[in-house]
Scaffold this motif. Structure first.
Motif, PDB file in Angstrom:
ATOM      1  N   HIS A  12       0.799  -1.223   0.000  1.00 56.74           N
ATOM      2  CA  HIS A  12       0.000   0.000   0.000  1.00 56.74           C
ATOM      3  C   HIS A  12       0.832   1.275   0.000  1.00 56.74           C
ATOM      4  O   HIS A  12       0.524   2.226  -0.722  1.00 56.74           O
ATOM      5  N   GLU A  13       1.899   1.315   0.781  1.00 59.03           N
ATOM      6  CA  GLU A  13       2.627   2.563   0.979  1.00 59.03           C
ATOM      7  C   GLU A  13       3.811   2.739   0.024  1.00 59.03           C
ATOM      8  O   GLU A  13       4.556   3.717   0.124  1.00 59.03           O
ATOM      9  N   HIS A  14       3.978   1.840  -0.938  1.00 54.17           N
ATOM     10  CA  HIS A  14       5.166   1.848  -1.786  1.00 54.17           C
ATOM     11  C   HIS A  14       4.879   2.404  -3.180  1.00 54.17           C
ATOM     12  O   HIS A  14       3.751   2.313  -3.672  1.00 54.17           O
ATOM     13  N   PRO A  15       5.907   2.960  -3.839  1.00 47.63           N
ATOM     14  CA  PRO A  15       5.735   3.475  -5.206  1.00 47.63           C
ATOM     15  C   PRO A  15       5.580   2.346  -6.217  1.00 47.63           C
ATOM     16  O   PRO A  15       5.952   1.193  -5.960  1.00 47.63           O
ATOM     17  N   ILE A  16       5.068   2.685  -7.376  1.00 52.78           N
ATOM     18  CA  ILE A  16       4.706   1.689  -8.384  1.00 52.78           C
ATOM     19  C   ILE A  16       5.890   0.824  -8.796  1.00 52.78           C
ATOM     20  O   ILE A  16       5.784  -0.411  -8.837  1.00 52.78           O
ATOM     21  N   ASP A  17       7.021   1.446  -9.122  1.00 55.20           N
ATOM     22  CA  ASP A  17       8.160   0.652  -9.592  1.00 55.20           C
ATOM     23  C   ASP A  17       8.650  -0.307  -8.518  1.00 55.20           C
ATOM     24  O   ASP A  17       9.045  -1.446  -8.809  1.00 55.20           O
ATOM     25  N   GLU A  18       8.590   0.114  -7.256  1.00 60.56           N
ATOM     26  CA  GLU A  18       9.015  -0.745  -6.150  1.00 60.56           C
ATOM     27  C   GLU A  18       8.044  -1.905  -5.955  1.00 60.56           C
ATOM     28  O   GLU A  18       8.447  -3.020  -5.615  1.00 60.56           O
ATOM     29  N   ILE A  19       6.756  -1.646  -6.157  1.00 56.89           N
ATOM     30  CA  ILE A  19       5.765  -2.716  -6.049  1.00 56.89           C
ATOM     31  C   ILE A  19       6.031  -3.795  -7.081  1.00 56.89           C
ATOM     32  O   ILE A  19       6.105  -4.994  -6.760  1.00 56.89           O
ATOM     33  N   PHE A  20       6.187  -3.406  -8.342  1.00 57.91           N
ATOM     34  CA  PHE A  20       6.429  -4.379  -9.398  1.00 57.91           C
ATOM     35  C   PHE A  20       7.716  -5.148  -9.150  1.00 57.91           C
ATOM     36  O   PHE A  20       7.767  -6.381  -9.324  1.00 57.91           O
ATOM     37  N   SER A  21       8.784  -4.457  -8.746  1.00 57.69           N
ATOM     38  CA  SER A  21      10.069  -5.128  -8.488  1.00 57.69           C
ATOM     39  C   SER A  21       9.936  -6.131  -7.354  1.00 57.69           C
ATOM     40  O   SER A  21      10.506  -7.233  -7.411  1.00 57.69           O
ATOM     41  N   SER A  22       9.168  -5.783  -6.313  1.00 58.00           N
ATOM     42  CA  SER A  22       9.013  -6.667  -5.161  1.00 58.00           C
ATOM     43  C   SER A  22       8.220  -7.920  -5.524  1.00 58.00           C
ATOM     44  O   SER A  22       8.529  -9.023  -5.054  1.00 58.00           O
ATOM     45  N   VAL A  23       7.192  -7.744  -6.340  1.00 59.89           N
ATOM     46  CA  VAL A  23       6.386  -8.894  -6.766  1.00 59.89           C
ATOM     47  C   VAL A  23       7.257  -9.867  -7.565  1.00 59.89           C
ATOM     48  O   VAL A  23       7.198 -11.092  -7.371  1.00 59.89           O
ATOM     49  N   GLU A  24       8.074  -9.318  -8.446  1.00 60.80           N
ATOM     50  CA  GLU A  24       8.956 -10.184  -9.243  1.00 60.80           C
ATOM     51  C   GLU A  24      10.002 -10.849  -8.355  1.00 60.80           C
ATOM     52  O   GLU A  24      10.319 -12.027  -8.537  1.00 60.80           O
ATOM     53  N   GLU A  25      10.522 -10.114  -7.373  1.00 61.06           N
ATOM     54  CA  GLU A  25      11.514 -10.679  -6.458  1.00 61.06           C
ATOM     55  C   GLU A  25      10.936 -11.830  -5.648  1.00 61.06           C
ATOM     56  O   GLU A  25      11.647 -12.787  -5.297  1.00 61.06           O
ATOM     57  N   ALA A  26       9.648 -11.766  -5.364  1.00 59.17           N
ATOM     58  CA  ALA A  26       8.990 -12.844  -4.616  1.00 59.17           C
ATOM     59  C   ALA A  26       8.766 -14.087  -5.465  1.00 59.17           C
ATOM     60  O   ALA A  26       8.334 -15.122  -4.950  1.00 59.17           O
ATOM     61  N   GLY A  27       9.045 -13.986  -6.763  1.00 58.74           N
ATOM     62  CA  GLY A  27       8.892 -15.137  -7.645  1.00 58.74           C
ATOM     63  C   GLY A  27       7.501 -15.333  -8.192  1.00 58.74           C
ATOM     64  O   GLY A  27       7.205 -16.375  -8.786  1.00 58.74           O
ATOM     65  N   LEU A  28       6.636 -14.340  -8.009  1.00 59.54           N
ATOM     66  CA  LEU A  28       5.286 -14.435  -8.545  1.00 59.54           C
ATOM     67  C   LEU A  28       5.280 -14.071 -10.027  1.00 59.54           C
ATOM     68  O   LEU A  28       6.226 -13.463 -10.534  1.00 59.54           O
ATOM     69  N   SER A  29       4.204 -14.427 -10.705  1.00 61.93           N
ATOM     70  CA  SER A  29       4.163 -14.220 -12.160  1.00 61.93           C
ATOM     71  C   SER A  29       3.000 -13.326 -12.589  1.00 61.93           C
ATOM     72  O   SER A  29       2.656 -13.286 -13.765  1.00 61.93           O
ATOM     73  N   GLY A  30       2.418 -12.601 -11.634  1.00 62.29           N
ATOM     74  CA  GLY A  30       1.323 -11.707 -11.994  1.00 62.29           C
ATOM     75  C   GLY A  30       1.090 -10.662 -10.923  1.00 62.29           C
ATOM     76  O   GLY A  30       1.552 -10.799  -9.780  1.00 62.29           O
ATOM     77  N   ILE A  31       0.385  -9.617 -11.285  1.00 58.98           N
ATOM     78  CA  ILE A  31       0.009  -8.572 -10.339  1.00 58.98           C
ATOM     79  C   ILE A  31      -1.355  -8.020 -10.738  1.00 58.98           C
ATOM     80  O   ILE A  31      -1.649  -7.882 -11.930  1.00 58.98           O
ATOM     81  N   GLU A  32      -2.194  -7.794  -9.740  1.00 64.02           N
ATOM     82  CA  GLU A  32      -3.446  -7.082  -9.974  1.00 64.02           C
ATOM     83  C   GLU A  32      -3.252  -5.665  -9.462  1.00 64.02           C
ATOM     84  O   GLU A  32      -3.097  -5.445  -8.251  1.00 64.02           O
TER      85      GLU A  32
END
Length: 273
Positions: A12-32
């Motif tokens: 919630h509190e993070h910027p867009i680029d950081e959100i996408f990078s974190s999701v990829e770092e977690a090994g997930l393959s999608g984002i809503e």
């Protein structure tokens, strides 16, 4: 193939680029991506920022989008609230198309009073769906309506009610919210899969227990059964973790959130083996 992902609102509190990078770092393959993600919503909806994030993280594509719902109600008894709510949802269709999203999730709205929905509420609901259908025509994004919690003023909170709407609107898809359905009973989730699985375009995955919702799923046998049931039914779309970061005993660091998502991903992958 089922694609495990997560809602952007977990960060919630993070910027867009950081959100996408974190999701990829977690090994997930999608984002809503929630349109109301604060770093996007409070900065005037800078579409270029999402475009850049999508381009820089192709492993997360195609993304999904969640239309604005906070403070909104397309079936509100207040005509101005209803009008604004419908307009935000219609604009979200265009936004989702612009960023190459595969699915846009929308909420059905609710009766304003805490009473069973009336003919007036369903009339508003049909007008809302009509506007959405017009907006979705000719676009590549699937507009999917979400099942709500089983509350007295909810419009869509049972498999039969969702199926009826899907049958009446051939262009419309379905987002299964597991926690909303589990609030009635774990078996209710299976009934949604059996009744509406052929039109399911997205799944919001989280656990519910003792009145608490949007909890982590790892180690939950009920969730394991649901994931396997989805796979057995042939579901091959996004499996979107919708976890409330406020459900934890203290604020989480970014690294802790990534670690939590890794555990959810491993659990999902084990269920699918």
């Amino acid at each position: 193939m089922i694609r495990p992902g997560v809602s952007s609102m977990f960060f919630h509190e993070h910027p867009i680029d950081e959100i996408f990078s974190s999701v990829e770092e977690a090994g997930l393959s999608g984002i809503e991506f929630w349109v109301e993600t604060p770093h996007f919503w409070l900065r005037g909806l800078p579409l270029a920022d999402i475009d850049a994030a999508v381009r820089e993280h192709p492993a997360l594509s195609p993304i999904s989008v969640h239309a604005p719902v906070l403070d909104l109600n397309p079936c509100s008894i207040n005509p101005r609230v209803a009008m604004a709510s419908v307009q935000y949802a219609v604009e979200a269709v265009d936004l989702a198309e612009a960023v190459g999203a595969a699915v846009l999730t929308v909420h059905p709205g609710r009766r304003t009073a805490r009473r069973s929905p009336s003919a007036y509420d369903y009339e508003r609901f049909e007008g809302y769906l009509s506007r959405l259908g017009e907006a979705a025509g000719g676009k590549g994004v699937r507009v999917a309506i979400e099942n709500m919690e089983p509350r007295v003023n909810s419009l869509l909170c049972s498999p039969g009610a969702v199926r009826e709407v899907l049958d009446e609107h051939s262009w419309l898809w379905f987002t299964l919210d597991v926690a909303h359905a589990m609030n009635a009973s774990p078996q209710g989730v299976i009934r949604y899969i059996e009744t509406c699985g052929d039109r399911c375009a997205n799944v919001h995955l989280s656990a519910a227990m003792d009145g608490r919702m949007h909890l982590p799923v790892d180690g939950d046998r009920r969730i394991a059964t649901i994931i396997r049931s989805l796979a057995d039914a042939g579901y091959d779309g996004p499996l979107t973790l919708e976890i409330d970061d406020q459900a934890f005993s203290r604020p989480l660091s970014l690294e802790e959130k990534i670690g939590i998502l890794r555990r959810q991903r491993v659990f999902i992958e084990d269920c699918l083996r």
